[in-house]
Write a protein that holds these residues in place. Structure first.
Motif, PDB file in Angstrom:
ATOM      1  N   GLY A  31     -24.064 -56.719 -12.673  1.00  0.00           N
ATOM      2  CA  GLY A  31     -24.397 -55.330 -12.980  1.00  0.00           C
ATOM      3  C   GLY A  31     -23.219 -54.589 -13.577  1.00  0.00           C
ATOM      4  N   ALA A  32     -22.457 -55.289 -14.410  1.00  0.00           N
ATOM      5  CA  ALA A  32     -21.176 -54.753 -14.900  1.00  0.00           C
ATOM      6  C   ALA A  32     -21.320 -53.870 -16.129  1.00  0.00           C
ATOM      7  CB  ALA A  32     -20.222 -55.908 -15.210  1.00  0.00           C
ATOM      8  N   SER A  33     -22.544 -53.631 -16.598  1.00  0.00           N
ATOM      9  CA  SER A  33     -22.704 -52.875 -17.842  1.00  0.00           C
ATOM     10  C   SER A  33     -22.662 -51.371 -17.641  1.00  0.00           C
ATOM     11  CB  SER A  33     -24.008 -53.264 -18.537  1.00  0.00           C
ATOM     12  OG  SER A  33     -25.120 -52.948 -17.713  1.00  0.00           O
ATOM     13  N   SER A  34     -22.776 -50.892 -16.394  1.00  0.00           N
ATOM     14  CA  SER A  34     -22.769 -49.446 -16.172  1.00  0.00           C
ATOM     15  C   SER A  34     -22.544 -49.144 -14.696  1.00  0.00           C
ATOM     16  CB  SER A  34     -24.096 -48.814 -16.627  1.00  0.00           C
ATOM     17  OG  SER A  34     -25.164 -49.280 -15.821  1.00  0.00           O
ATOM     18  N   GLY A  35     -22.429 -47.853 -14.386  1.00  0.00           N
ATOM     19  CA  GLY A  35     -22.416 -47.388 -13.011  1.00  0.00           C
ATOM     20  C   GLY A  35     -21.348 -47.995 -12.135  1.00  0.00           C
ATOM     21  N   ILE A  36     -21.739 -48.345 -10.915  1.00  0.00           N
ATOM     22  CA  ILE A  36     -20.813 -48.877  -9.922  1.00  0.00           C
ATOM     23  C   ILE A  36     -20.166 -50.164 -10.413  1.00  0.00           C
ATOM     24  CG2 ILE A  36     -20.747 -50.018  -7.673  1.00  0.00           C
ATOM     25  CD1 ILE A  36     -22.643 -47.893  -6.625  1.00  0.00           C
ATOM     26  N   GLY A  37     -20.946 -51.048 -11.030  1.00  0.00           N
ATOM     27  CA  GLY A  37     -20.392 -52.320 -11.499  1.00  0.00           C
ATOM     28  C   GLY A  37     -19.285 -52.120 -12.509  1.00  0.00           C
ATOM     29  N   GLN A  38     -19.493 -51.215 -13.435  1.00  0.00           N
ATOM     30  CA  GLN A  38     -18.474 -50.940 -14.449  1.00  0.00           C
ATOM     31  C   GLN A  38     -17.233 -50.306 -13.820  1.00  0.00           C
ATOM     32  OE1 GLN A  38     -18.898 -47.961 -17.929  1.00  0.00           O
ATOM     33  NE2 GLN A  38     -19.740 -49.895 -18.705  1.00  0.00           N
ATOM     34  N   ALA A  41     -15.309 -53.019 -12.135  1.00  0.00           N
ATOM     35  CA  ALA A  41     -14.610 -53.835 -13.125  1.00  0.00           C
ATOM     36  C   ALA A  41     -13.328 -53.153 -13.579  1.00  0.00           C
ATOM     37  CB  ALA A  41     -15.528 -54.114 -14.308  1.00  0.00           C
ATOM     38  N   ARG A  42     -13.407 -51.867 -13.845  1.00  0.00           N
ATOM     39  CA  ARG A  42     -12.229 -51.124 -14.272  1.00  0.00           C
ATOM     40  C   ARG A  42     -11.140 -51.144 -13.176  1.00  0.00           C
ATOM     41  NH1 ARG A  42     -14.509 -46.653 -15.298  1.00  0.00           N
ATOM     42  NH2 ARG A  42     -14.649 -46.824 -17.571  1.00  0.00           N
ATOM     43  N   ARG A  43     -11.563 -50.946 -11.932  1.00  0.00           N
ATOM     44  CA  ARG A  43     -10.597 -50.915 -10.825  1.00  0.00           C
ATOM     45  C   ARG A  43      -9.914 -52.263 -10.646  1.00  0.00           C
ATOM     46  NH1 ARG A  43      -6.981 -50.842  -8.245  1.00  0.00           N
ATOM     47  NH2 ARG A  43      -6.477 -49.805  -6.259  1.00  0.00           N
ATOM     48  N   TYR A  44     -10.652 -53.342 -10.732  1.00  0.00           N
ATOM     49  CA  TYR A  44     -10.050 -54.667 -10.586  1.00  0.00           C
ATOM     50  C   TYR A  44      -9.136 -54.982 -11.767  1.00  0.00           C
ATOM     51  CZ  TYR A  44     -12.203 -56.132  -6.260  1.00  0.00           C
ATOM     52  OH  TYR A  44     -12.521 -56.247  -4.921  1.00  0.00           O
ATOM     53  N   HIS A  45      -9.527 -54.553 -12.958  1.00  0.00           N
ATOM     54  CA  HIS A  45      -8.662 -54.767 -14.118  1.00  0.00           C
ATOM     55  C   HIS A  45      -7.354 -54.016 -13.944  1.00  0.00           C
ATOM     56  CE1 HIS A  45      -7.182 -53.632 -18.206  1.00  0.00           C
ATOM     57  NE2 HIS A  45      -7.308 -54.929 -18.367  1.00  0.00           N
ATOM     58  N   PRO A 204     -23.056 -48.062  -0.117  1.00  0.00           N
ATOM     59  CA  PRO A 204     -22.731 -46.779  -0.751  1.00  0.00           C
ATOM     60  C   PRO A 204     -23.675 -45.679  -0.288  1.00  0.00           C
ATOM     61  CG  PRO A 204     -23.015 -48.536  -2.377  1.00  0.00           C
ATOM     62  CD  PRO A 204     -23.552 -49.039  -1.097  1.00  0.00           C
ATOM     63  N   GLY A 205     -23.139 -44.457  -0.246  1.00  0.00           N
ATOM     64  CA  GLY A 205     -23.990 -43.286  -0.117  1.00  0.00           C
ATOM     65  C   GLY A 205     -24.441 -42.902  -1.507  1.00  0.00           C
ATOM     66  N   TYR A 206     -24.323 -41.635  -1.856  1.00  0.00           N
ATOM     67  CA  TYR A 206     -24.720 -41.189  -3.191  1.00  0.00           C
ATOM     68  C   TYR A 206     -23.513 -41.259  -4.126  1.00  0.00           C
ATOM     69  CZ  TYR A 206     -28.989 -39.534  -0.990  1.00  0.00           C
ATOM     70  OH  TYR A 206     -30.178 -39.475  -0.307  1.00  0.00           O
ATOM     71  N   VAL A 207     -23.671 -42.019  -5.197  1.00  0.00           N
ATOM     72  CA  VAL A 207     -22.620 -42.189  -6.193  1.00  0.00           C
ATOM     73  C   VAL A 207     -23.164 -41.702  -7.530  1.00  0.00           C
ATOM     74  CG1 VAL A 207     -21.043 -43.807  -7.322  1.00  0.00           C
ATOM     75  CG2 VAL A 207     -21.711 -44.179  -4.936  1.00  0.00           C
ATOM     76  N   ARG A 224     -17.780 -39.605  -7.203  1.00  0.00           N
ATOM     77  CA  ARG A 224     -17.614 -40.192  -8.526  1.00  0.00           C
ATOM     78  C   ARG A 224     -17.586 -41.716  -8.388  1.00  0.00           C
ATOM     79  NH1 ARG A 224     -12.769 -38.927 -11.777  1.00  0.00           N
ATOM     80  NH2 ARG A 224     -11.742 -39.702  -9.909  1.00  0.00           N
ATOM     81  N   ALA A 225     -18.085 -42.399  -9.410  1.00  0.00           N
ATOM     82  CA  ALA A 225     -18.098 -43.860  -9.379  1.00  0.00           C
ATOM     83  C   ALA A 225     -16.683 -44.418  -9.239  1.00  0.00           C
ATOM     84  CB  ALA A 225     -18.765 -44.404 -10.637  1.00  0.00           C
ATOM     85  N   GLU A 226     -15.708 -43.756  -9.868  1.00  0.00           N
ATOM     86  CA  GLU A 226     -14.323 -44.224  -9.803  1.00  0.00           C
ATOM     87  C   GLU A 226     -13.781 -44.137  -8.385  1.00  0.00           C
ATOM     88  OE1 GLU A 226     -15.512 -42.022 -11.909  1.00  0.00           O
ATOM     89  OE2 GLU A 226     -15.429 -43.114 -13.828  1.00  0.00           O
ATOM     90  N   ASP A 227     -14.133 -43.077  -7.665  1.00  0.00           N
ATOM     91  CA  ASP A 227     -13.672 -42.932  -6.282  1.00  0.00           C
ATOM     92  C   ASP A 227     -14.327 -43.965  -5.382  1.00  0.00           C
ATOM     93  OD1 ASP A 227     -12.076 -40.784  -7.031  1.00  0.00           O
ATOM     94  OD2 ASP A 227     -13.662 -39.312  -6.615  1.00  0.00           O
ATOM     95  N   PHE A 228     -15.606 -44.216  -5.622  1.00  0.00           N
ATOM     96  CA  PHE A 228     -16.278 -45.257  -4.853  1.00  0.00           C
ATOM     97  C   PHE A 228     -15.611 -46.608  -5.095  1.00  0.00           C
ATOM     98  CE2 PHE A 228     -19.095 -48.889  -4.889  1.00  0.00           C
ATOM     99  CZ  PHE A 228     -19.526 -48.895  -3.571  1.00  0.00           C
ATOM    100  N   ALA A 229     -15.347 -46.928  -6.364  1.00  0.00           N
ATOM    101  CA  ALA A 229     -14.757 -48.219  -6.703  1.00  0.00           C
ATOM    102  C   ALA A 229     -13.396 -48.401  -6.039  1.00  0.00           C
ATOM    103  CB  ALA A 229     -14.630 -48.358  -8.219  1.00  0.00           C
TER     104      ALA A 229
END
Length: 280
Positions: A31-38, A41-45, A204-207, A224-229
């Motif tokens: 699910g790396a194309s958007s949302g939490i998955g993306q 991916a950014r955080r691990y990179h 997750p709660g609401y992201v 925010r998705a970034e904070d969740f990641a």
């Protein structure tokens, strides 16, 4: 397994089928194309990991990775539909052949659609949701269980939801599927105990993602998705078996779980329901 957040310059020697694997750890994310998955991916990179990105929209995912300035040797994109067992299993096998056995596998891909059991078409929604969110999760893990067990290390991460802690009206398919994610991961954790392979469940709660922006009800503690990641990355690095993110939603979920059924039912009476298929 070396700590996932070790210094980027630290090395690790490993081989798969005689092919040297680079010293950077590898994360396999669906699910790396958007949302939490993306966001993951950014955080691990950012932490220096290599990426195996799984998505149906491979062109868009590749364009995103290039737009992020990721070096070409740090990532690969694998086309797969997690609802198709052979498709996602093939993607996992391709990852092992091309990049090696991952250190972390995050089964993030999922769908969320409202349903009404009185509507025949919504039974198909239920079947599709379970195929994606549950069978797809198990199929995502499948190619990696044996090689991780043989290596004696690795982490399998299932993305659940607070919606799986207590059933919400109109969310029958999604709540059922995420409750199943929690139970499945708990079972798998017991099966792999003592092998060196960890199983982590994150609810997750609401992201704030394209998926949740369609919701027509209040979303407390929206993150925010970034904070969740970032929180998820730290949870996985710590090897915690289960965590609700953000923690405030964990408290809310425990309180809801403790409510007697009549009180819970009254509390949710009249609450707007999740969009069903073809609804705007």
């Amino acid at each position: 397994m070396n700590p996932p957040d070790r210094p980027q310059g630290e090395t690790r020697s490993a081989q798969h089928a005689g092919t040297p694997v680079t010293d950077a750890p590898l994360a396999f994310i669906t699910g790396a194309s958007s949302g939490i998955g993306q966001a993951l991916a950014r955080r691990y990179h950012q932490a220096g990991w290599r990426l195996a990105l799984v998505a149906r929209r491979t062109v868009e995912t590749s364009a995103w990775a290039q737009g992020e300035g990721m070096a070409a040797d740090r990532w690969r994109v694998y086309a797969a539909d997690v609802a198709d067992i052979d498709s996602i299993v093939a993607a996992g096998q391709a990852c092992i052949a091309q990049q090696g056995v991952p250190d972390v596998v995050i089964a993030n891909a999922g769908i969320s659609i409202g349903m009404d059991t009185a509507d025949r078409a919504d039974l198909d929604v239920l079947a599709r949701t379970l195929a994606t969110n549950n069978v797809g999760l198990a199929a995502t893990f499948h190619p990696f269980v044996a090689p991780m067990r043989s290596r004696g290390s690795g982490t399998l991460v299932g993305i659940a939801s607070v919606a799986g802690i207590r059933g919400l009206p109109g969310h029958g398919a999604y709540s059922a599927s995420k409750a199943a994610v929690i139970s499945y991961c708990e079972s798998l954790r017991g099966e792999l105990r003592g092998t060196g392979v960890r199983v982590v469940t994150i609810a997750p709660g609401y992201v704030d993602t394209p998926l949740t922006r369609k919701n027509r009800y209040g979303m407390p503690f929206l993150m925010r998705a970034e904070d969740f990641a970032d929180a998820a990355y730290r949870t996985i690095a710590a090897g915690r078996s289960y965590r609700v993110i953000p923690w405030q939603m964990g408290v809310v979920a425990k309180l809801l779980r403790a409510l007697p059924n009549p009180v819970f039912d009254r509390l949710l009476a009249g609450r707007p329901r999740k969009h069903r298929q073809n609804e705007r």
